[in-house]
Design an enzyme around this catalytic site. Structure first.
Site, mmCIF file in Angstrom:
data_model
loop_
_atom_site.group_PDB
_atom_site.id
_atom_site.type_symbol
_atom_site.label_atom_id
_atom_site.label_comp_id
_atom_site.label_asym_id
_atom_site.label_seq_id
_atom_site.Cartn_x
_atom_site.Cartn_y
_atom_site.Cartn_z
ATOM 1 N N TYR A 114 4.438 -13.912 -9.931
ATOM 2 C CA TYR A 114 5.274 -12.725 -9.726
ATOM 3 C C TYR A 114 6.680 -12.958 -10.273
ATOM 4 C CZ TYR A 114 8.122 -9.292 -7.207
ATOM 5 O OH TYR A 114 9.022 -8.301 -6.869
ATOM 6 N N ALA B 240 6.499 -1.550 -9.249
ATOM 7 C CA ALA B 240 6.095 -2.893 -9.683
ATOM 8 C C ALA B 240 4.782 -3.267 -9.015
ATOM 9 C CB ALA B 240 7.157 -3.925 -9.321
ATOM 10 N N LYS C 88 8.649 -11.070 -13.500
ATOM 11 C CA LYS C 88 9.951 -10.404 -13.391
ATOM 12 C C LYS C 88 10.957 -11.013 -14.375
ATOM 13 C CE LYS C 88 9.680 -7.229 -10.088
ATOM 14 N NZ LYS C 88 10.063 -5.821 -10.299
ATOM 15 N N CYS D 127 11.951 1.064 -9.909
ATOM 16 C CA CYS D 127 11.580 0.318 -8.705
ATOM 17 C C CYS D 127 10.109 -0.052 -8.663
ATOM 18 C CB CYS D 127 11.901 1.135 -7.451
ATOM 19 S SG CYS D 127 13.644 1.488 -7.178
ATOM 20 N N VAL E 150 5.504 9.601 -9.718
ATOM 21 C CA VAL E 150 4.621 9.170 -8.630
ATOM 22 C C VAL E 150 3.170 9.216 -9.095
ATOM 23 C CG1 VAL E 150 6.210 10.018 -6.865
ATOM 24 C CG2 VAL E 150 4.366 11.494 -7.670
ATOM 25 N N ARG E 151 2.331 8.466 -8.427
ATOM 26 C CA ARG E 151 0.902 8.504 -8.742
ATOM 27 C C ARG E 151 0.302 9.843 -8.324
ATOM 28 N NH1 ARG E 151 -1.506 3.867 -10.281
ATOM 29 N NH2 ARG E 151 -0.356 1.919 -9.994
ATOM 30 N N VAL F 148 11.742 0.712 -0.853
ATOM 31 C CA VAL F 148 13.070 0.819 -1.458
ATOM 32 C C VAL F 148 13.229 2.146 -2.190
ATOM 33 C CG1 VAL F 148 14.653 -0.168 -3.161
ATOM 34 C CG2 VAL F 148 13.347 -1.680 -1.654
#
Length: 319
Positions: free
Chosen positions: A142, A72, A146, A70, A33-34, A14
């Site tokens: 999960y 998670a 959330k 986004c 970003v990692r 996504v």
């Protein structure tokens, strides 16, 4: 002047599609970003971090208008964690609320949180869709994580004043989709006979392009502030209808055997695959009328066109 967006999860299914759309629409984008991740996008500022849970956001958020979160720890089958809820909470609750707190302190106007329909629950009765105002009833760790993140974000918004928008997608499909949706395409592409020709359930799905469009609308529309939205294509399908449409998009015949749903459910229960049975035979529908009423949003892409794009990408990768 374009709005500045801070995006997490930019390398995901996504997040990657959202990043491309934001760049195309001339937003000023900073992507988190990692370390070592590669982004296929020019003109994007990149913030690298070792671990989302330990990342420091203090300086990254200065001058940002909107955060779209986004990233998670996603739902996985057969989770190997000793305590999955602890693992989900660490990323989906604690790290999310830390990012939101830092965003509020930096003066970010709006925080868009990509949640999950699992906050509502695992399934609906046919013809009785979930709404954004329904009482949450998550059925797994999960979904619980959330829900708890949503609750923390609403409390933060009430205390500090930063606008929070929550989006709960149903199953997302589109070019590059993986997991069960990709497996179904492979089965159909191989011409395998499938015992799913007599399933009369109702499933809401959302095409990737429709979800991205809703996210951008929710990030910018004044009426979206402090609201929760469910999102789908607005066209519910039975599993049988979906497989027929998918086969058509692939240019293949659908060899579907009319095995009764109760028989499939019984077999799945005997094999310990109740959750798979629910996804194939059960219903999960959502009502998206709130999106149109508050934001004048309707899905811009039809199911047929989205499936054609998904099938085209699948075929291209096979070459």
């Amino acid at each position: 002047m374009s709005q500045s967006v801070f995006l997490t999860g930019a390398t995901g299914f996504v997040g990657g599609a959202l990043l491309r759309r934001l760049v195309a629409d001339n937003f000023s984008v900073t992507a988190a970003v990692r370390n070592g991740a590669v982004l296929d996008a020019s003109g994007v500022d990149i913030v690298a971090f070792e671990s989302f849970e330990s990342a420091r956001w203090d300086e990254c958020l200065t001058g940002i208008d909107v955060v779209v979160h986004c990233a998670a720890r996603v739902h996985v089958m057969d989770d190997k964690e000793a305590d999955p809820l602890v693992a989900f909470r660490k990323v989906n609750v604690e790290a999310t609320l830390n990012l939101a707190q830092k965003a509020a302190e930096a003066g970010v106007r709006r925080f868009v949180f990509i949640s999950s329909i699992k906050v509502n629950g695992e399934g609906t009765a046919l013809g009785r869709p979930y709404t954004a105002e329904d009482r949450p009833a998550p059925g797994d760790p999960y979904g619980v994580s959330k829900m708890e993140a949503e609750q923390g974000l609403r409390a933060l918004a009430a205390r500090i004043g930063m606008e929070v928008v929550i989006i709960r997608p149903v199953l997302v499909y589109g070019p590059g989709v993986k997991a069960n949706f990709l497996n179904m395409m492979r089965w159909l592409d191989k011409g395998l006979p499938l015992p799913f020709g007599a399933i009369n359930n109702g499933r809401s799905l959302v095409a990737l392009d429709n979800l991205v469009d809703l996210i951008i609308t929710a990030a910018t529309h004044p009426s979206a502030a402090n609201q929760t939205f469910l999102v789908s294509d607005g066209e519910d399908l039975s599993t049988t209808q979906l497989l027929k449409k998918m086969a058509s998009a692939l240019g293949k015949p659908a060899h579907l055997l009319p095995v009764p749903s109760w028989m499939l459910s019984t077999a799945a229960t005997m094999l310990g695959k109740q959750s798979l049975s629910q996804r194939l035979c059960g219903s999960l529908q959502v009502d998206i009328s709130k999106n149109k009423e508050l934001m004048q949003w309707t899905p811009p892409v039809s199911v047929d066109d989205a499936l054609k794009a998904t099938a085209h990408h699948y075929r291209e990768l096979k070459k």
